[in-house]
Design a protein around this motif. Structure first.
Motif, short mmCIF file in Angstrom:
data_model
loop_
_atom_site.label_atom_id
_atom_site.label_comp_id
_atom_site.label_asym_id
_atom_site.label_seq_id
_atom_site.Cartn_x
_atom_site.Cartn_y
_atom_site.Cartn_z
N ARG A 28 0.59 -1.00 0.13
CA ARG A 28 -0.05 -0.25 -0.20
C ARG A 28 0.76 1.18 0.31
O ARG A 28 1.91 1.34 1.11
CB ARG A 28 -0.44 -0.18 1.35
N LEU A 29 0.88 2.13 -0.80
CA LEU A 29 1.12 3.17 -0.78
C LEU A 29 -0.22 4.46 -0.41
O LEU A 29 -0.97 4.54 -1.33
CB LEU A 29 2.31 3.31 -2.31
N PRO A 30 0.42 5.84 -0.07
CA PRO A 30 -0.18 6.79 -0.07
C PRO A 30 -0.28 7.38 -1.38
O PRO A 30 0.94 6.94 -2.24
CB PRO A 30 0.71 7.88 1.01
N PRO A 31 -1.15 8.16 -1.63
CA PRO A 31 -0.81 8.66 -3.13
C PRO A 31 -0.64 9.69 -3.22
O PRO A 31 0.48 9.46 -5.02
CB PRO A 31 -3.10 9.97 -3.23
N ALA A 32 0.44 10.14 -2.71
CA ALA A 32 1.45 11.10 -3.24
C ALA A 32 2.84 9.78 -3.47
O ALA A 32 4.04 10.34 -5.10
CB ALA A 32 2.34 12.64 -1.77
N ARG A 36 4.16 9.17 -7.21
CA ARG A 36 5.77 9.59 -7.25
C ARG A 36 6.80 8.39 -9.02
O ARG A 36 7.26 8.08 -9.37
CB ARG A 36 7.19 9.56 -6.80
N THR A 37 5.84 6.51 -7.73
CA THR A 37 6.40 5.54 -8.84
C THR A 37 6.15 6.00 -9.59
O THR A 37 6.68 4.61 -10.54
CB THR A 37 5.23 4.02 -7.97
N GLU A 44 11.06 5.46 -17.07
CA GLU A 44 11.85 4.62 -17.49
C GLU A 44 11.33 3.31 -18.31
O GLU A 44 12.02 2.49 -19.05
CB GLU A 44 12.39 3.92 -16.48
N GLY A 45 9.72 4.17 -18.72
CA GLY A 45 9.47 2.36 -20.00
C GLY A 45 8.72 1.68 -19.13
O GLY A 45 9.36 -0.03 -19.75
N ARG A 46 9.29 0.91 -18.06
CA ARG A 46 8.29 0.33 -16.72
C ARG A 46 6.72 0.30 -16.29
O ARG A 46 6.34 1.35 -16.62
CB ARG A 46 9.47 0.25 -16.70
N ALA A 49 4.39 -2.13 -11.53
CA ALA A 49 5.06 -3.20 -11.11
C ALA A 49 6.75 -3.56 -11.15
O ALA A 49 7.26 -4.09 -10.01
CB ALA A 49 4.27 -4.06 -11.23
N ASN A 50 7.06 -2.96 -12.20
CA ASN A 50 8.53 -3.56 -12.68
C ASN A 50 9.50 -2.45 -12.43
O ASN A 50 10.50 -2.64 -11.23
CB ASN A 50 8.68 -3.41 -14.21
#
Length: 74
Positions: A28-32, A36-37, A44-46, A49-50
């Protein structure tokens, strides 16, 4: 039956790094942090998940290096 189709233009990966049938780990990640992810993954064209796996592996290596350094000094 396992999915064995190859993606067009991509080489077959060795079994030790193929992730098709592996068990996912939810995170789980906060929206911010998620935004960023997504931005870094896109740059990076990924896939997200990668990219997350790549960052995890980098962090794991750093963590293990720190543990080795801590153990060596104990």
């Amino acid at each position: 039956m396992a999915h064995t189709a190859r993606r067009r233009g991509r080489p077959e990966l060795p079994p030790e790094i193929r992730l098709v049938n592996e068990v996912p780990i939810a995170m789980r990640l906060p929206p911010a942090e998620h935004q960023r992810t997504q931005a870094h993954a896109s740059r990076e064209g990924r896939s997200v998940a990668n990219f997350a796996r790549r960052v995890y592996l980098l962090g794991l290596a750093q963590y293990e290096a720190e543990l080795a350094g801590t153990t060596a000094h104990a």
